[in-house]
Design a protein around this motif. Structure first.
Motif, short mmCIF file in Angstrom:
data_model
loop_
_atom_site.label_atom_id
_atom_site.label_comp_id
_atom_site.label_asym_id
_atom_site.label_seq_id
_atom_site.Cartn_x
_atom_site.Cartn_y
_atom_site.Cartn_z
N ASP A 1 1.11 -1.19 0.07
CA ASP A 1 -0.05 0.05 0.03
C ASP A 1 0.94 1.35 0.15
OD1 ASP A 1 -2.55 -1.23 0.21
OD2 ASP A 1 -1.97 -1.94 2.19
N LEU A 2 0.69 2.18 -0.90
CA LEU A 2 1.18 3.35 -0.89
C LEU A 2 1.15 4.34 0.68
CD1 LEU A 2 2.94 5.05 -3.05
CD2 LEU A 2 0.56 6.37 -3.65
N LEU A 3 2.27 4.58 0.99
CA LEU A 3 1.89 5.41 2.26
C LEU A 3 1.41 6.85 2.14
CD1 LEU A 3 5.65 5.22 4.14
CD2 LEU A 3 3.32 3.82 4.50
N PRO A 4 0.26 7.15 2.85
CA PRO A 4 -0.52 8.40 2.61
C PRO A 4 0.28 9.51 3.01
CG PRO A 4 -1.18 7.05 4.66
CD PRO A 4 -0.30 6.26 4.15
N VAL A 5 1.62 9.65 2.50
CA VAL A 5 2.27 10.68 3.09
C VAL A 5 1.48 12.04 2.85
CG1 VAL A 5 4.31 11.88 2.62
CG2 VAL A 5 4.34 9.54 2.69
N ALA A 6 0.78 12.41 1.96
CA ALA A 6 0.21 13.59 1.50
C ALA A 6 -0.88 13.85 2.68
CB ALA A 6 -0.51 13.70 0.27
N ASP A 7 -1.38 12.91 3.17
CA ASP A 7 -2.43 13.06 4.58
C ASP A 7 -1.44 13.50 5.67
OD1 ASP A 7 -4.31 12.22 3.11
OD2 ASP A 7 -4.51 10.17 3.79
N TRP A 8 -0.40 13.30 5.71
CA TRP A 8 0.43 13.53 6.96
C TRP A 8 0.99 15.09 6.68
CZ3 TRP A 8 3.36 8.44 6.71
CH2 TRP A 8 2.53 7.48 6.61
N THR A 9 1.50 15.35 5.52
CA THR A 9 2.17 16.54 5.11
C THR A 9 1.32 17.91 4.91
OG1 THR A 9 2.20 15.95 2.96
CG2 THR A 9 4.12 15.56 4.32
N ARG A 10 -0.02 17.57 4.80
CA ARG A 10 -0.88 18.58 4.69
C ARG A 10 -1.24 19.33 6.05
NH1 ARG A 10 -5.33 16.73 7.40
NH2 ARG A 10 -5.75 14.73 7.17
N ALA A 11 -2.20 20.53 5.73
CA ALA A 11 -2.43 21.34 6.99
C ALA A 11 -3.65 20.43 7.65
CB ALA A 11 -2.91 22.63 6.74
N ALA A 12 -3.66 20.66 9.14
CA ALA A 12 -4.97 20.04 9.88
C ALA A 12 -5.97 20.29 9.36
CB ALA A 12 -4.72 20.26 11.26
N ASP A 13 -7.07 19.21 9.02
CA ASP A 13 -8.43 19.56 8.43
C ASP A 13 -9.48 19.44 9.81
OD1 ASP A 13 -8.67 16.83 9.20
OD2 ASP A 13 -8.90 16.27 7.13
N VAL A 14 -10.74 19.46 9.31
CA VAL A 14 -11.90 19.54 10.42
C VAL A 14 -11.69 18.31 11.17
CG1 VAL A 14 -13.73 18.66 8.73
CG2 VAL A 14 -14.23 20.15 10.35
N GLU A 15 -11.56 17.22 10.59
CA GLU A 15 -11.53 15.89 11.38
C GLU A 15 -10.20 15.82 12.52
OE1 GLU A 15 -11.35 12.67 8.62
OE2 GLU A 15 -13.54 13.37 7.70
N ASP A 16 -9.11 16.68 11.96
CA ASP A 16 -8.04 16.54 12.99
C ASP A 16 -8.30 17.49 13.83
OD1 ASP A 16 -6.31 14.90 11.29
OD2 ASP A 16 -5.92 16.84 10.09
N ARG A 17 -9.15 18.63 13.74
CA ARG A 17 -9.25 19.64 14.65
C ARG A 17 -10.26 18.95 15.81
NH1 ARG A 17 -8.54 23.10 10.80
NH2 ARG A 17 -10.51 23.16 10.20
N ALA A 18 -11.26 17.90 15.28
CA ALA A 18 -12.28 17.37 16.20
C ALA A 18 -11.48 16.28 17.06
CB ALA A 18 -13.45 16.51 15.56
N LEU A 19 -10.42 15.66 16.36
CA LEU A 19 -9.76 14.61 17.27
C LEU A 19 -8.91 15.38 18.36
CD1 LEU A 19 -8.17 11.85 17.17
CD2 LEU A 19 -6.52 12.85 16.03
N LEU A 20 -8.35 16.66 17.99
CA LEU A 20 -7.44 17.44 18.95
C LEU A 20 -8.52 18.00 20.20
CD1 LEU A 20 -5.02 18.99 16.64
CD2 LEU A 20 -4.91 16.81 17.82
N ARG A 21 -9.69 18.13 19.92
CA ARG A 21 -10.52 18.51 20.81
C ARG A 21 -10.85 17.71 22.13
NH1 ARG A 21 -13.32 21.62 16.96
NH2 ARG A 21 -14.93 19.64 16.33
N LEU A 22 -10.21 16.41 21.79
CA LEU A 22 -10.28 15.63 22.80
C LEU A 22 -8.84 15.65 23.81
CD1 LEU A 22 -11.29 12.16 20.55
CD2 LEU A 22 -12.89 13.47 22.08
N CYS A 23 -8.15 16.31 23.46
CA CYS A 23 -6.76 16.58 24.10
C CYS A 23 -7.02 17.58 25.27
CB CYS A 23 -5.72 17.08 23.23
SG CYS A 23 -5.13 15.65 22.19
N ARG A 24 -6.47 17.32 26.36
CA ARG A 24 -6.64 18.30 27.45
C ARG A 24 -5.41 18.93 27.76
NH1 ARG A 24 -11.03 18.27 26.16
NH2 ARG A 24 -12.96 17.45 26.93
#
Ligand SMILES: C[S@@+](CC[C@H](N)C(=O)[O-])C[C@H]1O[C@@H](n2cnc3c(N)ncnc32)[C@H](O)[C@@H]1O
Length: 223
Positions: free
Chosen positions: A42-65
């Motif tokens: 499987d091709l590594l999804p590097v573009a998913d890691w090098t892009r800017a944070a998106d709406v799902e990332d920000r929802a994930l990070l709302r779980l951090c305290r």
């Protein structure tokens, strides 16, 4: 995915960290595994890691305290976003190229193995295992036990997991690009159906479970 491109790889065996650095610099790179059973690639999804944070990332990070350690930060899109959200944060990664790319985003990062000495041991409010990083080291119970010791009392682990129905597996894999094939390393996939059992082995419970678009995440805490 079929494997025609693998025939193009040279036979040179390189450290996995070196091949991963090539991937982060934009060279198409494949995850080749498992080492037993039918080979997959499987091709590594590097573009998913090098892009800017998106709406799902920000929802994930709302779980951090509070103060948050981004474990296996890669090129640092989540470490950067944690800083923008006002968290005291640090990214750690085994691969120097990943650390450099994180620092170039203006986010703090250090080259560290999560299983070795890490700054703030026992004082982090949150430790983050995003983007499949629950697979680091190939034994999720060992990883969770280690990551738990990084937490302050009452802290939490935020873990991205596979969706319902995804089978949890441990396997040996390699990375392959035009420069060569890496030495084998251990990795794992954990589905949301199995995370409570794994967490209980290190004395944690699933305090929260959520879907973020196509992604799933849980918060692990002391009971
Ligand atoms: C799936 S990528 C994660 C990408 C990253 N979360 C992002 O947002 O770009 C896995 C990362 O874990 C790192 N890694 C693997 N083993 C590690 C270890 N023992 N300690 C620290 N980082 C590790 C790899 O170098 C890689 O950058």
């Amino acid at each position: 995915m079929s494997l025609p491109s693998l025939q193009l790889f040279t036979s040179a065996e390189l450290p996995a960290e070196e091949v991963f650095a090539h991937a982060l610099r934009g060279e198409p790179t494949y995850l080749i595994g498992p080492s037993s059973g039918p080979p997959t690639s499987d091709l590594l999804p590097v573009a998913d890691w090098t892009r800017a944070a998106d709406v799902e990332d920000r929802a994930l990070l709302r779980l951090c305290r509070g103060s948050t350690l981004d474990i296996g930060c890669g090129p640092g899109r989540l470490t950067e976003q944690l800083g923008l959200l006002g968290h005291v944060t640090l990214g750690i990664d085994l691969v120097y190229e990943a650390v450099q790319q994180t620092v170039r985003r203006g986010a703090p990062a250090l080259r560290r193995d999560v299983f070795g000495p890490v700054p703030g041991e026992g004082r982090w409010d949150t430790t983050l295992l995003a983007d499949g990083n629950i697979g680091i080291g190939g034994d999720p119970t060992v990883l969770l036990g280690r990551v738990r010791r990084l937490l302050a009392p009452g802290g939490r682990i935020v873990v991205e997991v596979g969706p319902p129905g995804v089978r949890s597996v441990r396997f040996r894999a390699r990375l392959g690009c035009d420069c060569g094939t890496s030495d084998p390393f251990s990795w794992a996939i954990v589905g949301v159906d199995d995370i409570a059992t794994l967490a209980s082995r290190v004395g944690l419970v699933v305090a929260h479970r959520t879907r973020l678009g196509e992604r799933w995440a849980v918060v692990l805490e002391e009971p």
